[in-house]
Write a protein that holds these residues in place. Structure first.
Motif, PDB file in Angstrom:
ATOM      1  N   TYR A   1       0.836  -1.199   0.000  1.00  0.00           N
ATOM      2  CA  TYR A   1       0.000   0.000   0.000  1.00  0.00           C
ATOM      3  C   TYR A   1       0.875   1.256   0.000  1.00  0.00           C
ATOM      4  O   TYR A   1       0.647   2.189  -0.767  1.00  0.00           O
ATOM      5  CB  TYR A   1      -0.947   0.004   1.205  1.00  0.00           C
ATOM      6  CG  TYR A   1      -1.876   1.191   1.195  1.00  0.00           C
ATOM      7  CD1 TYR A   1      -3.054   1.165   0.453  1.00  0.00           C
ATOM      8  CD2 TYR A   1      -1.570   2.352   1.903  1.00  0.00           C
ATOM      9  CE1 TYR A   1      -3.903   2.260   0.411  1.00  0.00           C
ATOM     10  CE2 TYR A   1      -2.409   3.454   1.873  1.00  0.00           C
ATOM     11  CZ  TYR A   1      -3.575   3.403   1.127  1.00  0.00           C
ATOM     12  OH  TYR A   1      -4.405   4.497   1.081  1.00  0.00           O
TER      13      TYR A   1
ATOM     14  N   ALA B   1      -2.950   0.087  -5.171  1.00  0.00           N
ATOM     15  CA  ALA B   1      -4.234   0.619  -4.713  1.00  0.00           C
ATOM     16  C   ALA B   1      -5.250  -0.489  -4.441  1.00  0.00           C
ATOM     17  O   ALA B   1      -5.440  -1.381  -5.269  1.00  0.00           O
ATOM     18  CB  ALA B   1      -4.787   1.586  -5.757  1.00  0.00           C
ATOM     19  N   PHE B   2      -5.887  -0.415  -3.290  1.00  0.00           N
ATOM     20  CA  PHE B   2      -6.976  -1.316  -2.913  1.00  0.00           C
ATOM     21  C   PHE B   2      -7.746  -0.646  -1.790  1.00  0.00           C
ATOM     22  O   PHE B   2      -7.232   0.257  -1.127  1.00  0.00           O
ATOM     23  CB  PHE B   2      -6.451  -2.696  -2.476  1.00  0.00           C
ATOM     24  CG  PHE B   2      -5.428  -2.647  -1.381  1.00  0.00           C
ATOM     25  CD1 PHE B   2      -5.813  -2.708  -0.053  1.00  0.00           C
ATOM     26  CD2 PHE B   2      -4.076  -2.517  -1.675  1.00  0.00           C
ATOM     27  CE1 PHE B   2      -4.863  -2.649   0.974  1.00  0.00           C
ATOM     28  CE2 PHE B   2      -3.123  -2.453  -0.661  1.00  0.00           C
ATOM     29  CZ  PHE B   2      -3.517  -2.520   0.667  1.00  0.00           C
ATOM     30  N   ASP B   3      -8.991  -1.065  -1.581  1.00  0.00           N
ATOM     31  CA  ASP B   3      -9.771  -0.437  -0.525  1.00  0.00           C
ATOM     32  C   ASP B   3     -10.311  -1.417   0.507  1.00  0.00           C
ATOM     33  O   ASP B   3     -10.914  -1.004   1.494  1.00  0.00           O
ATOM     34  CB  ASP B   3     -10.908   0.408  -1.092  1.00  0.00           C
ATOM     35  CG  ASP B   3     -11.785  -0.362  -2.053  1.00  0.00           C
ATOM     36  OD1 ASP B   3     -11.731  -1.603  -2.076  1.00  0.00           O
ATOM     37  OD2 ASP B   3     -12.545   0.289  -2.796  1.00  0.00           O
ATOM     38  N   THR B   4     -10.075  -2.712   0.289  1.00  0.00           N
ATOM     39  CA  THR B   4     -10.558  -3.730   1.223  1.00  0.00           C
ATOM     40  C   THR B   4      -9.515  -4.830   1.373  1.00  0.00           C
ATOM     41  O   THR B   4      -8.890  -5.230   0.393  1.00  0.00           O
ATOM     42  CB  THR B   4     -11.866  -4.374   0.708  1.00  0.00           C
ATOM     43  OG1 THR B   4     -12.846  -3.354   0.546  1.00  0.00           O
ATOM     44  CG2 THR B   4     -12.398  -5.413   1.658  1.00  0.00           C
TER      45      THR B   4
ATOM     46  N   ASP C   1      -6.131   0.718   8.622  1.00  0.00           N
ATOM     47  CA  ASP C   1      -7.403   1.298   9.058  1.00  0.00           C
ATOM     48  C   ASP C   1      -7.355   2.822   8.981  1.00  0.00           C
ATOM     49  O   ASP C   1      -8.303   3.459   8.516  1.00  0.00           O
ATOM     50  CB  ASP C   1      -7.714   0.832  10.482  1.00  0.00           C
ATOM     51  CG  ASP C   1      -9.026   1.381  10.991  1.00  0.00           C
ATOM     52  OD1 ASP C   1     -10.087   1.061  10.404  1.00  0.00           O
ATOM     53  OD2 ASP C   1      -8.998   2.144  11.990  1.00  0.00           O
TER      54      ASP C   1
ATOM     55  N   GLN D   1      -5.819   4.550   6.940  1.00  0.00           N
ATOM     56  CA  GLN D   1      -5.856   4.951   5.525  1.00  0.00           C
ATOM     57  C   GLN D   1      -7.256   4.792   4.929  1.00  0.00           C
ATOM     58  O   GLN D   1      -7.467   5.060   3.754  1.00  0.00           O
ATOM     59  CB  GLN D   1      -4.854   4.132   4.699  1.00  0.00           C
ATOM     60  CG  GLN D   1      -3.441   4.096   5.225  1.00  0.00           C
ATOM     61  CD  GLN D   1      -2.915   5.457   5.635  1.00  0.00           C
ATOM     62  OE1 GLN D   1      -2.914   6.397   4.857  1.00  0.00           O
ATOM     63  NE2 GLN D   1      -2.468   5.565   6.881  1.00  0.00           N
ATOM     64  N   GLY D   2      -8.192   4.292   5.745  1.00  0.00           N
ATOM     65  CA  GLY D   2      -9.561   4.101   5.265  1.00  0.00           C
ATOM     66  C   GLY D   2      -9.792   2.771   4.580  1.00  0.00           C
ATOM     67  O   GLY D   2     -10.807   2.579   3.910  1.00  0.00           O
ATOM     68  N   ILE D   3      -8.874   1.836   4.768  1.00  0.00           N
ATOM     69  CA  ILE D   3      -9.003   0.503   4.179  1.00  0.00           C
ATOM     70  C   ILE D   3      -9.959  -0.321   5.043  1.00  0.00           C
ATOM     71  O   ILE D   3      -9.805  -0.372   6.255  1.00  0.00           O
ATOM     72  CB  ILE D   3      -7.631  -0.215   4.108  1.00  0.00           C
ATOM     73  CG1 ILE D   3      -6.596   0.626   3.355  1.00  0.00           C
ATOM     74  CG2 ILE D   3      -7.775  -1.613   3.518  1.00  0.00           C
ATOM     75  CD1 ILE D   3      -6.872   0.837   1.897  1.00  0.00           C
ATOM     76  N   GLU D   4     -10.942  -0.974   4.393  1.00  0.00           N
ATOM     77  CA  GLU D   4     -11.837  -1.874   5.117  1.00  0.00           C
ATOM     78  C   GLU D   4     -11.075  -3.157   5.427  1.00  0.00           C
ATOM     79  O   GLU D   4     -10.469  -3.755   4.531  1.00  0.00           O
ATOM     80  CB  GLU D   4     -13.068  -2.197   4.260  1.00  0.00           C
ATOM     81  CG  GLU D   4     -14.011  -3.164   4.945  1.00  0.00           C
ATOM     82  CD  GLU D   4     -15.167  -3.594   4.064  1.00  0.00           C
ATOM     83  OE1 GLU D   4     -16.309  -3.302   4.431  1.00  0.00           O
ATOM     84  OE2 GLU D   4     -14.899  -4.223   3.012  1.00  0.00           O
TER      85      GLU D   4
END
Length: 163
Positions: free
Chosen positions: A93, A98-101, A134, A136-139
């Motif tokens: 990351y 890039a990833f969100d979960t 967390d 960074q807003g990652i689920e």
């Protein structure tokens, strides 16, 4: 690279990943990202053989994933990234993957770790990596299979007084 699932599961490619998650995500490639596994020819061979025949499997180092993340040949490839630990996930990351979960499927109990669920154990380094992700807003969700109810790892850590 079209990351359909980024999963932490120290069992790597096994039945749940090879069948249930692969079908649910519509992937064409599984990429195991682990410096330790990438340096073990026998383990690499066995993991590649564990993937379903219609899905390509690769085992690469963390550095190699960072190198290929924007390669034109990877542009539209639907991938499942498999990791053994959250520290490597944090590293990629920070290097622009890039990833969100993040799905946490299994982190076995070893010396120095504490159990937070019956299939997830953490040490202080794991907790710090989860905290960073967390922030960074990652689920960060715990689920063995797609049909399981999501448990948020930060809620589990708070409830168990690990934070």
């Amino acid at each position: 690279m079209d990351i359909r699932l980024l999963r932490i599961d120290d069992r790597l490619i096994h039945g749940q990943v090879a069948t249930t998650w692969a079908r649910a995500t519509g992937i064409s490639r599984i990429i195991v990202v682990s410096d330790q596994v990438a340096s073990n020819p026998l383990q690499k061979l066995l993991l590649k053989q564990a993937a379903p025949p219609e899905i390509k499997a690769h085992v690469i180092s963390v550095k190699k994933l960072i190198e290929i993340k924007d390669h034109p040949l990877m542009k539209d490839v639907k991938v499942l990234l498999l990791f053994t630990n959250p520290t490597d996930v944090m590293t990629i990351y920070k290097q622009g993957v890039a990833f969100d979960t993040v799905n946490i499927g299994g982190m076995k109990f070893t010396e120095g770790k504490q159990m937070v669920t019956h299939f997830v154990s953490v040490d202080q380094q794991d907790i710090e990596a989860f905290q960073y992700l967390d922030e960074q807003g990652i689920e960060l969700e715990i689920r063995k299979v797609p049909s399981d109810r999501k448990q948020m790892v930060m809620d589990v850590l708070k409830k168990g007084n690990f934070l």
